[in-house]
Design a protein around this motif. Structure first.
Motif: not given
Length: 679
Positions: A298-299, A473-474, A550, A552, A554, A564, A566, A609
């Motif tokens: 997931d990045g 997004n968690s 993690n 993110k 957007d 985005s 992150i 990121q």
């Protein structure tokens, strides 16, 4: 008197071979080998006199008397049929015609190999084996083109229900032998719909394939977003959860074995908890540094074995420089992108996945028995270390305490390990909020006593829309793992592999493992044997705690433009305790003082990121505008200033209108920054 030097080549050799001589020699050698193969099959004649025997016995007899080897599918060829064969100085082909007379079995001789399978019998001349090997299958030839008549080189043509297949040449032509005239050909090509073509007795086929829009529009995950599969064929490989969900594996790296072209997975051990494979993409790229690919979950950087295989939605492998460019030097050995499962906007659902398996040693080397070892030891040493009376007592096996026949390796790999896995998932949500929660338990018992691996894992993935332009997004995850292994005693000072396994292979069967009174043998080095060490209190335990988050965010100013941010945080606590115990083997022998080794390592990984998408057609304009600003500056700015300038330029350009989106990736992770303009 003049002397003339012979012409020499650059290595000083007085002989000189031009290209014609080399080719002539090569062709001559090839012809000699071909003549030899053909001559053997024609000239080999044998005698057989077998009555009421099975077909497989006839074939075994032929293999014994000749150099021929038979290949067949035992489900298609009846090897239990009873036949009687009498042959006097007859070729193998004549004998096989008698054996399979009245059946549909045909054979083909290639060099010294004979293939048997069902087919249509037909008298022909076999070019490789002589005129008396008279069986052939129908040959179908044709051309594969698209709907505009353009040849499709590399199209796959496979006989349905078999592994018999060929590929079309540069002009789309192909030729294939099929089992019978009523076979069906399955024709496929990347980007085109697969079709089935019945032969129906034809010998020539013209096949037209239609483009498949679904396959071309399919998207795959790449470093800077997603791309259409048609744009990245060859540089990207991807497998989905459907490809790995039915594989009962403990490590995710095992699940992709054999699934992707150009991706090699090497599993070097089957030890519980350490059975993950080493992954290389398109070969080994470095011999000095680690050749493993960069893995991103997931990045966020991680390892493929950090995740429960049941939680994986897709795995993408970036195999070339352009697709992995955003990751810079870290992507030198390829990049593996793992996307975990997300919630859905459907109704609340609960699923449970479980399996139970067994591990056992399928094949072990055969060692000499104790009496055989005694005899061979006397011969090898030229002595009488074992008397004839001792050898007979070993053979009789009436006094196992004094004349044993210990199978150390079989005693070590004595357990049928049970492997169980349980995963419970909860999934659901609506248009604005989605959730995916999973919890899993893995219990893997090894084939060696006291060898096991346990894992408890948890994951929660949340998707939340914050208004019309923001989406959060968690992803939260954690796991508790523990690996256990037996150890040798303190006097040996070694571990599982270099003491128990190696010495189980080395120690001969003449040494006692354990007697009827519970006393252990001292072994050849007076330090015990693997049987004693397994029963000692020595152990190795390796608990590992992992946790991470993690997030993110957007921002979508419009339907095409996405920025985005992150952020990721991973925590790993690795612990290891190795206890080497003391042990009393018998009344006279006590093994040294015990000691304990402890190790603890803590790793914290933090990353941030930023990524963004900009219009493809505006990239030249932005670059010209950026260069103009740089030329007007008195001093060259740092990279962060350049990023700020780009952001200042992108926002006004977006306000003016952005018809189409390209990809611009900006990554900031623990220091270095990189810009990437993918194609």
């Amino acid at each position: 008197m003049k002397k003339f030097n012979k012409p020499r080549n650059r290595n000083g050799c007085p002989w000189r071979f031009d290209l014609k001589m080399k080719l002539t020699t090569l062709l001559l050698l090839a012809a000699l080998f071909q003549v030899n193969a053909s001559t053997y099959s024609q000239n080999t004649k044998i005698d057989l006199n077998l009555n009421n025997v099975k077909v497989h016995e006839v074939l075994n007899e032929i293999e014994t008397l000749t150099e021929f080897k038979f290949f067949m599918d035992t489900k298609e060829v009846d090897l239990q049929r009873t036949v009687s064969i009498k042959a006097k100085r007859e070729t193998v082909s004549k004998i096989l015609e008698k054996v399979f007379q009245g059946t549909n079995i045909v054979f083909k001789v290639l060099d010294k190999q004979i293939a048997l399978k069902p087919g249509v019998k037909k008298e022909i001349v076999d070019q490789s084996s002589g005129p008396d090997i008279g069986l052939q299958q129908p040959t179908i030839s044709g051309t594969v083109v698209d709907n505009e008549g353009t040849p499709l080189p590399g199209a796959n043509i496979v006989e349905k229900g078999t592994t018999n297949g060929v590929t079309a040449d540069f002009d789309g032509n192909f030729s294939i032998e099929v089992a019978d005239a009523n076979a069906t050909l399955v024709v496929s090509y990347i980007g085109f719909s697969t079709i089935e073509v019945p032969v129906d007795g034809q010998t020539s086929l013209n096949i037209t394939l239609q483009e498949s829009a679904a396959g071309l529009d399919e998207v795959v995950v790449v470093g800077y977003g997603v791309q259409k599969r048609v744009n990245v064929i060859g540089s990207i490989s991807q497998v989905s959860s459907k490809d790995i969900e039915n594989r009962p594996v403990t490590q995710a790296s095992q699940a992709i074995t054999g699934q992707m072209p150009g991706v090699t997975v090497i599993q070097r051990t089957g030890r519980p908890g350490q059975s993950g494979g080493d992954i290389s993409v398109r070969g080994v790229g470095s011999f000095g540094a680690t050749p493993n690919a960069l893995v991103l979950i997931d990045g966020i950087a991680g390892t493929l074995n950090d995740i429960n295989p049941d939680d994986i939605e897709s795995i993408s492998v970036l195999k070339d420089a352009s697709s992995a460019a955003i990751y810079g030097a870290r992507s030198a050995n390829g990049v593996i992108l793992i996307t975990t499962k997300s919630g859905s906007n459907k109704k609340f659902s609960v699923s449970y996945n479980s399996y139970v398996g067994f591990n056992e040693a399928t094949e072990l080397p055969e060692f000499a028995n104790s009496w055989e070892y005694a005899e061979m030891y006397n011969i090898a040493s030229g002595s009488n270390s074992f008397s004839a009376e001792d050898i007979e007592k070993y053979r009789a096996q009436n006094d196992l305490d004094n004349y044993p026949n210990t199978r150390f390796l079989e005693d070590l790999f004595s357990r049928n390990g049970i492997q169980t896995s349980h995963t419970l998932t909860v999934n659901g949500g609506d248009e604005n909020n989605k959730y995916y929660v999973s919890a899993g338990i893995l219990d893997q018992q090894g084939i060696v006593p006291k060898n096991s691996f346990n894992r408890y894992n948890f994951r929660m993935n949340l998707q939340n829309k914050l208004g019309k332009k923001f989406e959060l997004n968690s992803r939260f995850f954690g796991s508790l793992e523990e690996r256990k292994e037996p150890q040798a005693t303190a006097n040996k000072g070694g571990g599982f592999l270099d003491q128990l396994v190696q010495n189980a292979v080395r120690y001969p069967a003449t040494f006692l493992g354990v007697d009827s009174q519970g006393n252990y043998g001292i072994g050849p080095e007076s330090g015990g044997t693997p049987v004693a060490w397994l029963d000692s209190k020595s152990y190795l335990t390796n608990p590992t705690t992992k946790a991470g988050v993690n997030v993110k965010l957007d921002w979508k100013p419009n339907e095409d433009l996405v920025f985005s941010a992150i952020g990721g945080y991973n925590f790993t606590l690795y612990e290891q305790r190795s206890y080497l115990a003391s042990q009393r083997l018998n009344e006279d022998v006590f093994l040294g003082q015990s000691y304990l080794n402890q190790q603890s390592d803590k790793t914290i990984f933090k990353t941030m990121q930023f990524t963004g998408n900009i219009p493809r057609n505006l990239v030249p304009t932005i670059l010209v505008y950026w260069l103009d600003i740089l030329l007007k500056m008195k001093s060259f700015p740092c990279l962060m200033d350049i990023v700020r300038i780009l952001l200042v330029m992108i926002i006004p350009l977006w306000i003016l209108g952005v018809p189409k989106i390209s990809n611009l990736g900006v990554m900031m992770q623990n220091g270095p920054y990189s810009l990437s303009f993918p194609d």
